[in-house]
Structures are given as structure tokens and as C-alpha cells.
Design a protein around this motif. Structure first.
Motif, PDB file in Angstrom:
ATOM      1  N   ARG A 267       1.027  -1.263  -0.070  1.00 34.04           N
ATOM      2  CA  ARG A 267      -0.193   0.098   0.111  1.00 34.04           C
ATOM      3  C   ARG A 267       0.900   1.261  -0.118  1.00 34.04           C
ATOM      4  NH1 ARG A 267      -4.393  -0.547   4.710  1.00 34.04           N
ATOM      5  NH2 ARG A 267      -4.755   1.524   3.897  1.00 34.04           N
ATOM      6  N   TRP A 268       2.012   1.083   0.449  1.00 34.16           N
ATOM      7  CA  TRP A 268       2.958   2.562   0.675  1.00 34.16           C
ATOM      8  C   TRP A 268       3.537   2.657  -0.579  1.00 34.16           C
ATOM      9  CZ3 TRP A 268       6.016   4.993   4.644  1.00 34.16           C
ATOM     10  CH2 TRP A 268       5.369   5.160   6.082  1.00 34.16           C
ATOM     11  N   ARG A 269       3.812   1.495  -1.430  1.00 37.70           N
ATOM     12  CA  ARG A 269       4.325   1.558  -2.829  1.00 37.70           C
ATOM     13  C   ARG A 269       3.424   2.376  -3.807  1.00 37.70           C
ATOM     14  NH1 ARG A 269       6.399  -3.781  -2.029  1.00 37.70           N
ATOM     15  NH2 ARG A 269       4.608  -4.574  -3.281  1.00 37.70           N
ATOM     16  N   ALA A 275      -1.406   3.172   5.780  1.00 34.36           N
ATOM     17  CA  ALA A 275      -1.252   1.678   5.880  1.00 34.36           C
ATOM     18  C   ALA A 275      -0.591   1.501   7.175  1.00 34.36           C
ATOM     19  CB  ALA A 275      -0.790   1.074   4.805  1.00 34.36           C
ATOM     20  N   SER A 276      -1.421   0.682   7.893  1.00 37.48           N
ATOM     21  CA  SER A 276      -1.008   0.413   9.385  1.00 37.48           C
ATOM     22  C   SER A 276       0.053  -1.054   9.277  1.00 37.48           C
ATOM     23  CB  SER A 276      -1.901  -0.152  10.281  1.00 37.48           C
ATOM     24  OG  SER A 276      -1.707  -0.432  11.524  1.00 37.48           O
ATOM     25  N   ARG A 285      11.162   4.940   5.330  1.00 39.97           N
ATOM     26  CA  ARG A 285      11.201   6.589   5.567  1.00 39.97           C
ATOM     27  C   ARG A 285      10.580   6.914   4.348  1.00 39.97           C
ATOM     28  NH1 ARG A 285      16.368   8.074   9.244  1.00 39.97           N
ATOM     29  NH2 ARG A 285      15.768   6.960  11.204  1.00 39.97           N
ATOM     30  N   VAL A 286      10.032   7.910   4.099  1.00 41.85           N
ATOM     31  CA  VAL A 286       9.497   8.437   2.794  1.00 41.85           C
ATOM     32  C   VAL A 286       9.364  10.068   2.986  1.00 41.85           C
ATOM     33  CG1 VAL A 286       8.312   6.651   1.959  1.00 41.85           C
ATOM     34  CG2 VAL A 286       7.122   8.271   3.459  1.00 41.85           C
ATOM     35  N   GLU A 287       9.757  10.626   2.021  1.00 40.15           N
ATOM     36  CA  GLU A 287       9.381  12.305   2.332  1.00 40.15           C
ATOM     37  C   GLU A 287       8.052  12.391   1.837  1.00 40.15           C
ATOM     38  OE1 GLU A 287      12.047  14.119  -0.516  1.00 40.15           O
ATOM     39  OE2 GLU A 287      13.952  12.980   0.339  1.00 40.15           O
ATOM     40  N   PRO A 288       7.450  13.609   2.496  1.00 34.80           N
ATOM     41  CA  PRO A 288       5.985  13.899   2.129  1.00 34.80           C
ATOM     42  C   PRO A 288       5.734  14.051   0.752  1.00 34.80           C
ATOM     43  CG  PRO A 288       6.828  15.124   4.192  1.00 34.80           C
ATOM     44  CD  PRO A 288       7.931  14.376   3.547  1.00 34.80           C
ATOM     45  N   GLY A 289       4.901  13.267   0.530  1.00 34.59           N
ATOM     46  CA  GLY A 289       4.551  13.629  -1.000  1.00 34.59           C
ATOM     47  C   GLY A 289       5.170  12.715  -1.998  1.00 34.59           C
ATOM     48  N   ARG A 290       6.013  11.942  -1.318  1.00 30.83           N
ATOM     49  CA  ARG A 290       7.074  11.303  -2.366  1.00 30.83           C
ATOM     50  C   ARG A 290       6.880   9.772  -2.072  1.00 30.83           C
ATOM     51  NH1 ARG A 290      13.442  11.970  -2.990  1.00 30.83           N
ATOM     52  NH2 ARG A 290      13.904  10.441  -4.589  1.00 30.83           N
ATOM     53  N   VAL A 291       6.576   9.015  -3.266  1.00 33.46           N
ATOM     54  CA  VAL A 291       6.584   7.444  -3.199  1.00 33.46           C
ATOM     55  C   VAL A 291       7.964   6.886  -3.156  1.00 33.46           C
ATOM     56  CG1 VAL A 291       5.526   5.546  -3.969  1.00 33.46           C
ATOM     57  CG2 VAL A 291       4.115   7.508  -4.203  1.00 33.46           C
ATOM     58  N   THR A 292       8.417   5.874  -2.259  1.00 38.23           N
ATOM     59  CA  THR A 292       9.464   5.294  -2.239  1.00 38.23           C
ATOM     60  C   THR A 292       9.519   3.812  -2.358  1.00 38.23           C
ATOM     61  OG1 THR A 292      10.673   6.870  -0.499  1.00 38.23           O
ATOM     62  CG2 THR A 292      11.519   4.810  -0.792  1.00 38.23           C
ATOM     63  N   ARG A 293      10.186   3.404  -3.498  1.00 35.83           N
ATOM     64  CA  ARG A 293      10.197   2.033  -3.968  1.00 35.83           C
ATOM     65  C   ARG A 293      10.699   0.950  -2.778  1.00 35.83           C
ATOM     66  NH1 ARG A 293      13.346  -0.954  -8.838  1.00 35.83           N
ATOM     67  NH2 ARG A 293      12.508  -3.133  -8.345  1.00 35.83           N
ATOM     68  N   ILE A 294       9.936   0.217  -2.295  1.00 38.06           N
ATOM     69  CA  ILE A 294      10.383  -0.793  -1.378  1.00 38.06           C
ATOM     70  C   ILE A 294      11.076  -2.092  -1.764  1.00 38.06           C
ATOM     71  CG2 ILE A 294       9.775  -2.054   0.757  1.00 38.06           C
ATOM     72  CD1 ILE A 294       7.336  -0.182   1.233  1.00 38.06           C
ATOM     73  N   LEU A 295      12.071  -2.329  -1.718  1.00 37.94           N
ATOM     74  CA  LEU A 295      13.006  -3.853  -2.331  1.00 37.94           C
ATOM     75  C   LEU A 295      12.484  -4.772  -1.302  1.00 37.94           C
ATOM     76  CD1 LEU A 295      16.191  -2.239  -3.068  1.00 37.94           C
ATOM     77  CD2 LEU A 295      14.411  -2.566  -4.637  1.00 37.94           C
TER      78      LEU A 295
END
Length: 295
Positions: A267-269, A275-276, A285-295
Motif C-alpha cells: 500500500r505504501w508503494r 497503511a498500518s 522512511r519517505v518524504e511527504p508527497g513522495r513514493v519510495t520503492r520498497i525492495l
């Protein structure tokens, strides 16, 4: 819990200086946990250590980070080692019942004897909890306060010092070994008798194998930088229990935990940061408004 030195090198090789520094760091780490970590047993071999602890919540991670970081800096300075001190992340497994808990204590007390290094557990020259389990539970060590030393740089006190392990930087710190939870109802003499029985069992098993013993003098004579030709490696267990059913339930709980984490991560991706994540896990960790790819 277990942590091994880099490449299995003997960086924790027992000596009076190493034992004092290790004891001070361990005591300070327990103190820093503010009651969230209780130490039940420990033994420091030449290239790894074992701890048996009770911990609350996420306190274990910060406790181990503090312990390993300070050991690497201070023992590394003692043995003239400037590279990486630890081989990899520490191993931590839950102990699920009282029988397994006593079994883990026996395993810690067996070090040195089961490997054929010494004939008796009490002969092991490294830092061990055995004297505290058979005597006073509290023991004083010296904590070398390098922060205080750094704050005195350039002063007369600093110039008069004898280095990082000078007496002027030493502060007494108390290390306490707490009784096992399943032994809290026993008196002190009963607990000591139980420990002696465990030690006697370990030593009897070692004598039955009739193998040569290296001896204390040879252990101390080894160079800390020595890299063993062979290292004993075994898969890390998921946990320790006296019944298979307990381990089966633990495995099912872990699988449910992993599934919940992966679902939240997916869900974060997609950018859904509401998402809980499961309790005691760490979302990326992500920056506000930016989606970070999770490996």
C-alpha cells in the motif's frame, strides 16, 4: 542472543583488561535500557558472545546497538583492531517455555567446556555470569567515559592522563544478574544448587567424550587478530521450546506478521501512507508527497 566477531577472529580473547572493559560496557548497556532489559546470563568467548535476557517492546534493538557499538570501539582499541568488529547482525531468538529457558542457561554455562577449551566451567578466563549465579548477583566494573575525556581535551587534566583507559576516566557501574523468571520463587541457595547441577552435567558430558583440552594458558596466549581456519556454523533457530507445538505456533505467528507487513508495504508503494504496519515493525522512511520503492 548471539553475536560473532568479524571472520570469527579472536577479538574478544580473554584478558584482565578486556574483561573489565566488556563488563563495564555490558553494565552500562543494561543501565541505559532504563529497566526495559533484564540480564539473566552471559558468557563472552574469544570470538563471540551469548546473552540470555528479558526485554520489553523494542528495547532490545537499542540495547544491542549500544552494546555492540561500544564493544567494537573500546575492545577494538585494546586489541589494536580498526576494521569492522562484528561479522553480521546479531541473532536473537525467543525462548517459549520454562524448560527451554533453563536449557538456554545450561547452554550459556557450557561454553568453554563443550568446546574442549577448559575442563571446568569456572576455569573459563573470559567474562561469564557463573560467579554471579553462585555468589553475589551484583558486581562492579569500570566504565571508561570517553565523552568526559573528550570534553577535557586541551586541559591540564587531559595532558596528565594516561590515555583512553586512564583511571581518571573510569566510573564504577554495577552489573546485576537477575534470576530466571521460572526460578523467582526459589531461595538463593536453591537457585545456586540448580546452577551447580547444570554445571556438573555439562562437565560430566565433556569428561565422557575423553577429548584433549586446550587449557587456560593456551587460550590467553592466542593473538586477538587470529582468524580460525574453520568456524562452526549452524542455522539460526526460529525459537527455543521444549515442545514442537510451541514452535509450530510461533512459525504461524511469524508468517502472519510477514504477510501483514508485506500488505502494508504494498500500500505504501502505491502512495497510501495510512497503511498500518504490524506492531514492532518499522515502516520505510519517505518524504511527504513522495513514493519510495520498497525492495
Amino acid at each position: 542472543m548471539t553475536s560473532r566477531c568479524f571472520q570469527g577472529r579472536l577479538l574478544l580473547r580473554p584478558s584482565a583488561e578486556v574483561n573489565e572493559v566488556v563488563g563495564g560496557v555490558l553494565a552500562r548497556a543494561v543501565q541505559q535500557s532504563a529497566g526495559n532489559v533484564r540480564l539473566h546470563a552471559f558468557t563472552f568467548a574469544s570470538n563471540h558472545f551469548h546473552l540470555l535476557v528479558w526485554t520489553r517492546g523494542v528495547a532490545l534493538a537499542s540495547f544491542m546497538q549500544y552494546l555492540r557499538a561500544n564493544l567494537s570501539r573500546k575492545v577494538g582499541r585494546l586489541v589494536d583492531w580498526s576494521g569492522g568488529f562484528w561479522e553480521r547482525r546479531y541473532s536473537a531468538e525467543p525462548v517459549l517455555d520454562d524448560t527451554a529457558l533453563v536449557g538456554r542457561l545450561r547452554y550459556v554455562l557450557a561454553h568453554g567446556v563443550k568446546e574442549g577449551l577448559v575442563e571446568r566451567s569456572a576455569e573459563w578466563p573470559g567474562l561469564t555470569c557463573l560467579p554471579q549465579l553462585l555468589g553475589p548477583a551484583r558486581r562492579l566494573f569500570q566504565w571508561f567515559n570517553w565523552t568526559k575525556r573528550w570534553s577535557k581535551r586541551g586541559s591540564e587534566d587531559m595532558s596528565a592522563g594516561e590515555g583512553r583507559f586512564a583511571e581518571q576516566w573510569a566510573e564504577p557501574v554495577e552489573l546485576e544478574v537477575a534470576p530466571l523468571s521460572c526460578w523467582e520463587g526459589l531461595g538463593e541457595e536453591e537457585r545456586q544448587r540448580a546452577v551447580r547441577r547444570l554445571v556438573e552435567e555439562v562437565e560430566a558430558e565433556a569428561r565422557a567424550q575423553d577429548k584433549p583440552v586446550l587449557g587456560v594458558r593456551a587460550v590467553r596466549a592466542q593473538h586477538p587478530h587470529t582468524r580460525p581456519e574453520r568456524l562452526k556454523r549452524s542455522p539460526r533457530p526460529l525459537g527455543h521450546a521444549s515442545a514442537r507445538q510451541a514452535l509450530k505456533e510461533l512459525r504461524e505467528q511469524y508468517r502472519a506478521f510477514v504477510a501483514a507487513f508485506r500488505e502494508a508495504a504494498a500500500r505504501w508503494r502505491r502512495g497510501d501512507f495510512s497503511a498500518s504496519f504490524p506492531l514492532f515493525s518499522f515502516p520505510p522512511r519517505v518524504e511527504p508527497g513522495r513514493v519510495t520503492r520498497i525492495l
